[in-house]
Write an enzyme that holds these catalytic residues in place. Sequence first.
Site, PDB file in Angstrom:
ATOM      1  N   ASP A 186       1.946   5.272  -0.187  1.00 52.10           N
ATOM      2  CA  ASP A 186       1.451   6.512   0.391  1.00 52.10           C
ATOM      3  C   ASP A 186       1.050   7.502  -0.697  1.00 52.10           C
ATOM      4  O   ASP A 186       1.355   7.322  -1.883  1.00 52.10           O
ATOM      5  CB  ASP A 186       2.544   7.159   1.262  1.00 52.10           C
ATOM      6  CG  ASP A 186       2.924   6.317   2.465  1.00 52.10           C
ATOM      7  OD1 ASP A 186       2.123   5.454   2.864  1.00 52.10           O
ATOM      8  OD2 ASP A 186       4.032   6.528   2.997  1.00 52.10           O
ATOM      9  N   ARG A 238      10.559   6.335   3.194  1.00 50.25           N
ATOM     10  CA  ARG A 238      10.802   7.780   3.192  1.00 50.25           C
ATOM     11  C   ARG A 238      11.512   8.229   4.466  1.00 50.25           C
ATOM     12  O   ARG A 238      12.310   9.166   4.443  1.00 50.25           O
ATOM     13  CB  ARG A 238       9.483   8.515   3.011  1.00 50.25           C
ATOM     14  CG  ARG A 238       8.868   8.291   1.622  1.00 50.25           C
ATOM     15  CD  ARG A 238       7.449   8.778   1.556  1.00 50.25           C
ATOM     16  NE  ARG A 238       7.353  10.164   1.929  1.00 50.25           N
ATOM     17  CZ  ARG A 238       6.251  10.744   2.406  1.00 50.25           C
ATOM     18  NH1 ARG A 238       5.144  10.020   2.599  1.00 50.25           N
ATOM     19  NH2 ARG A 238       6.252  12.026   2.709  1.00 50.25           N
ATOM     20  N   ARG A 285       0.844  -1.198   0.000  1.00 58.67           N
ATOM     21  CA  ARG A 285       0.000   0.000   0.000  1.00 58.67           C
ATOM     22  C   ARG A 285       0.880   1.249   0.000  1.00 58.67           C
ATOM     23  O   ARG A 285       1.483   1.595   1.010  1.00 58.67           O
ATOM     24  CB  ARG A 285      -0.930  -0.003   1.214  1.00 58.67           C
ATOM     25  CG  ARG A 285      -2.003  -1.081   1.153  1.00 58.67           C
ATOM     26  CD  ARG A 285      -2.852  -1.094   2.400  1.00 58.67           C
ATOM     27  NE  ARG A 285      -2.102  -1.584   3.556  1.00 58.67           N
ATOM     28  CZ  ARG A 285      -2.621  -1.758   4.768  1.00 58.67           C
ATOM     29  NH1 ARG A 285      -3.887  -1.472   4.992  1.00 58.67           N
ATOM     30  NH2 ARG A 285      -1.882  -2.216   5.754  1.00 58.67           N
TER      31      ARG A 285
END
Length: 292
Positions: free
Chosen positions: A65, A226, A63
């Site tokens: 972002d 990230r 999934r």
Amino acid sequence: MDRTPPQSPDPDPVRVRLDLAYDGTHFSGWAAQPGLRTVQGTLEAALGTVLRCEPPRLTVAGRTDAGVHARGQVAHLDLPPDTWSDVTGRMGGLAGEALVRRLAGVLPRDVVVRRAALAPDGFDARFSALERRYAYRLADRPPLQDPLRRAWVVRHRLPLDVVAMADAAGALVGQHDFAAFCKQREGATTIRTLQVLDVRREATGPDQGLVVVDVRADAFCHSMVRGLVGALLVVGEGRRPVTWPGELLAGRRRGGPVAPALGLTLEEVAYPPHEQLAARAHQTRARRTPAV
């Protein structure tokens, strides 16, 4: 006397694997959310249209972002056998090819289903996966900053020390609690096995000159990639020592910067041989229980 013939049970559904890509710029991530444009919501609606049924539920390998892209995303859906066989319609041919062709006619241009086919026994797009591979791309010098690639390559304001970043990355590889680099979700574990965290300046190819961070793991928690890249960037700019990302990891408290979403692309999801798919899915579910 009731002579009504007994009802035959519904046939078992078939599982269909989808290989897809998308530009995440104008999506609020993968997961469907009320009132927001998401990849899952867009694709499920398109599937409902071409299959002439209630939008089927998709299970995805990873999934992503908001703003994150995918070149090698994988998902699956379960369909009644008749729905799958009816995809070809009057045109005939293979059902998977017909589904890809029909989806191309209704999907927006920032989502492409590249392949659709019946999945092998035991396949689960999420739990059967061995590895997810992401790449993060940065242009840290003006000659490398191409406006035609602005949606997926970050323009970084300072030159980066790639050697220092690579050295710092070494302390993060392996199985650890990555709570310092994740947005934690209730009931979800932040323990992951980071298989590769490689930082390099590409010498050849379409990414020549760019700083590319190659990140591979069995799975990732929310915003983990990230967060890792953000910590390495601080080292690459010279604002923190090489040891700093390892210290963040050990402290297990989130405090480092998070790199912008636009530089991140899901490049590939790897799966075991067909005969090992079911065992892999069982193993993964057992390890992550009760995590989501």
